[in-house]
Design a protein around this motif. Structure first.
Motif, PDB file in Angstrom:
ATOM      1  N   PRO A 446      20.690  37.144  -0.572  1.00 59.40           N
ATOM      2  CA  PRO A 446      21.828  36.248  -0.303  1.00 59.40           C
ATOM      3  C   PRO A 446      22.252  35.561  -1.606  1.00 59.40           C
ATOM      4  O   PRO A 446      21.420  34.947  -2.298  1.00 59.40           O
ATOM      5  CB  PRO A 446      21.275  35.236   0.698  1.00 59.40           C
ATOM      6  CG  PRO A 446      19.999  35.847   1.206  1.00 59.40           C
ATOM      7  CD  PRO A 446      19.469  36.684   0.086  1.00 59.40           C
ATOM      8  N   GLU A 448      25.192  33.134  -3.711  1.00 59.85           N
ATOM      9  CA  GLU A 448      26.294  32.166  -3.627  1.00 59.85           C
ATOM     10  C   GLU A 448      26.938  32.048  -5.004  1.00 59.85           C
ATOM     11  O   GLU A 448      26.254  31.741  -5.991  1.00 59.85           O
ATOM     12  CB  GLU A 448      25.761  30.812  -3.155  1.00 59.85           C
ATOM     13  CG  GLU A 448      26.829  29.861  -2.660  1.00 59.85           C
ATOM     14  CD  GLU A 448      26.228  28.621  -2.020  1.00 59.85           C
ATOM     15  OE1 GLU A 448      26.988  27.854  -1.408  1.00 59.85           O
ATOM     16  OE2 GLU A 448      25.004  28.413  -2.147  1.00 59.85           O
ATOM     17  N   ILE A 486      28.390  32.854   1.463  1.00 57.58           N
ATOM     18  CA  ILE A 486      27.218  33.657   1.122  1.00 57.58           C
ATOM     19  C   ILE A 486      27.590  35.140   1.081  1.00 57.58           C
ATOM     20  O   ILE A 486      28.254  35.654   1.975  1.00 57.58           O
ATOM     21  CB  ILE A 486      26.088  33.430   2.153  1.00 57.58           C
ATOM     22  CG1 ILE A 486      25.697  31.942   2.200  1.00 57.58           C
ATOM     23  CG2 ILE A 486      24.871  34.275   1.800  1.00 57.58           C
ATOM     24  CD1 ILE A 486      25.120  31.412   0.911  1.00 57.58           C
ATOM     25  N   TYR A 488      25.918  39.016   0.589  1.00 58.36           N
ATOM     26  CA  TYR A 488      24.633  39.723   0.702  1.00 58.36           C
ATOM     27  C   TYR A 488      24.670  40.980  -0.154  1.00 58.36           C
ATOM     28  O   TYR A 488      25.335  41.955   0.177  1.00 58.36           O
ATOM     29  CB  TYR A 488      24.337  40.043   2.171  1.00 58.36           C
ATOM     30  CG  TYR A 488      24.165  38.792   2.998  1.00 58.36           C
ATOM     31  CD1 TYR A 488      22.919  38.162   3.074  1.00 58.36           C
ATOM     32  CD2 TYR A 488      25.236  38.225   3.668  1.00 58.36           C
ATOM     33  CE1 TYR A 488      22.744  36.999   3.813  1.00 58.36           C
ATOM     34  CE2 TYR A 488      25.087  37.059   4.403  1.00 58.36           C
ATOM     35  CZ  TYR A 488      23.835  36.459   4.471  1.00 58.36           C
ATOM     36  OH  TYR A 488      23.684  35.292   5.186  1.00 58.36           O
TER      37      TYR A 488
END
Length: 491
Positions: A446, A448, A486, A488
């Motif tokens: 994940p 950011e 977020i 992935y």
């Protein structure tokens, strides 16, 4: 009688002289302070104390040298009744606080330029009061009759140089033209109306085929978004051509309008509508020149190139900032690229900001935009421009000094802006990675992205091993309206 020796007399005189000089300097500073405060309040100089102190020695020198510059005169002769009509228009605009469309009426005049007598017509120009709030110095839109021109122009505006930042608009126009981008031509002249010398004015080209032809483009429509409430999504698209008189341009205007409409509703990407190379340069130059105003949806003008069937921007109305310029840390394209932007169209579609989201959300455009920012933030870019245009810059500044000897063009703010942008680009990657999930020989992390720029491709160093990226994907930029999201990433 007490006799004072000569050297003591000289010493005493020197003390008096130092005192006199000190009081004189103090007096000059006090006068400069109040003159600066008054000038700033009244808007005569648009400067404050610091600039008066900085330039007060240069002011008489600047003016002296301006007396040796050969400055073209533009003479306008307007009949008394017609001038009163213009004055009434200006009074009405003052009462409204803006120049309404029904006030844009022309009156006839006779013009003399470079010894030629020219018939023309003029009206008060400028939507906002900075163009006509002064008791004498108003802005005008002029259209020349028959086949005569002024500096190759049949339609142009004349206005107080302050409304376009004195030399800053010339700089923006010339910088864009140096990169093959269309720009409204910009000159300075000494304006005389009915015998009254109004000093130095700026001449700014309006939008017609002569602008295009002078810069190597084939004739085609010039269009813009309407300005009702500065909305973007529902404003009509307008042209500067009278299509009733020039019916042959209607098909091209329709093609240009269709492109812009399909872009506006999201059916076409920026690369399908605009000359991406030209548009990317235009936004990059506007970032370097603090010309964000020129990129707003209601300010930008587009030329439809019938050869390429694409739209090109026309550099115009930069409104380059001065004192507060370097407090603007961001870029026009920052916090814009994000695949989620269409999900919140409803909240943004009636703003000029949505226009930017649509443009910067095209990966082809965004890539070129960043590439040109990297090129244009090399100091050589400005060095070579200023070297090539040194004579024109000095000449225009000397002309301005005839009426505004306190004005000096400051290159340093643009060099500082280059450094600022370069640092932004170098510092852009700002990623937070969270605990990975491992399954079936895949690692999913994940991520950011806290920067305002999209990031293409990241590597993973996990337990002292470098893992290959599963597929090259863009990690979206942060959106101010929504915060971070977020992403992935598979390895």
């Amino acid at each position: 009688m007490k006799i004072i020796k000569g050297h003591k007399q000289n010493k005493k005189f020197r003390k008096y002289r130092i005192s006199i000089l000190g009081f004189s300097l103090l007096f000059v500073l006090i006068v400069a302070f109040f003159a600066g405060a008054l000038s700033h309040k009244k808007g005569y100089m648009n400067i404050g104390l610091s600039e008066i102190i900085e330039t007060n020695i240069k002011i008489p020198i600047n003016y002296f040298y301006s007396l040796f510059e050969d400055i073209e005169e533009l003479n306008l002769d307007i009949e008394h009744l017609d001038y009163q009509k213009l004055a009434y228009t200006r009074d009405q605009a003052l009462s409204y606080g803006y120049l309404a469309d029904h006030l844009k009426e022309y009156v006839p005049l006779s013009m003399t330029y470079q010894g030629q007598k020219i018939k023309a017509k003029a009206r008060i120009k400028g939507t906002l009061p900075d163009h006509w709030s002064d008791d004498k110095k108003w802005s005008f839109r002029i259209k020349i009759k028959n086949d005569r021109t002024v500096e190759g122009m049949k339609k142009f505006s004349i206005q107080h140089p302050k409304t376009r930042g004195y030399l800053k608009e010339w700089f923006y126009s010339a910088l864009n033209q140096s990169q093959g981008i269309l720009a409204a031509r910009y000159y300075f002249t000494n304006l005389i109306i009915n015998g009254a010398d109004l000093g130095i004015y700026a001449i700014e080209e309006h939008f017609d085929k002569r602008l295009l032809e002078s810069q190597g483009r084939r004739e085609g429509p010039i269009i813009k978004f309407g300005t009702n409430e500065y909305a973007f999504y529902d404003n009509r698209i307008e042209t500067f051509t009278n299509l009733e008189k020039r019916k042959e341009e209607q098909p091209l205007f329709q093609q240009a309008t269709n492109l812009l409409e399909l872009f506006r509703i999201g059916d076409l990407a920026a690369a399908d509508v605009f000359d991406i190379d030209v548009l990317a340069k235009y936004f990059a130059i506007s970032d370097i020149g603090f010309a964000m105003h020129a990129t707003a949806a209601h300010n930008i003008r587009f030329y439809y190139n019938p050869i390429t069937s694409k739209l090109e921007p026309i550099a115009y109305d930069a409104e380059i900032l001065a004192h507060e310029a370097l407090t603007l840390k961001g870029l026009i394209g920052q916090d814009k690229y994000n695949s989620d932007e269409l999900k919140f169209r409803e909240s943004l579609e009636n703003t000029s900001l949505y226009f930017h989201y649509l443009i910067f959300n095209d990966p082809v455009f965004f890539s070129k935009y960043i590439s040109y920012l990297e090129d244009f933030t090399d100091s050589y870019f400005l060095d070579s421009f200023f070297e090539k245009h040194k004579a024109d810059l000095n000449k225009n500044q000397t002309i301005l000094h005839r009426s505004f000897p306190h004005i000096n063009f400051k290159k340093n703010i643009f060099y500082e802006r280059q450094k600022q942008i370069r640092k932004l680009l170098e510092d852009a990657p700002n990623i937070i990675a969270y605990k990975p999930v491992i399954s079936n020989n895949k690692i999913v992390v994940p991520i950011e992205n806290e920067s305002g720029f999209p990031i293409l491709g990241v590597s993973l160093n996990y337990k002292n091993k470098i893992f290959k990226i599963d597929s090259l994907q863009i990690i979206d930029a942060r959106l101010k309206e929504k915060g971070n999201s977020i992403f992935y990433q598979k390895f």
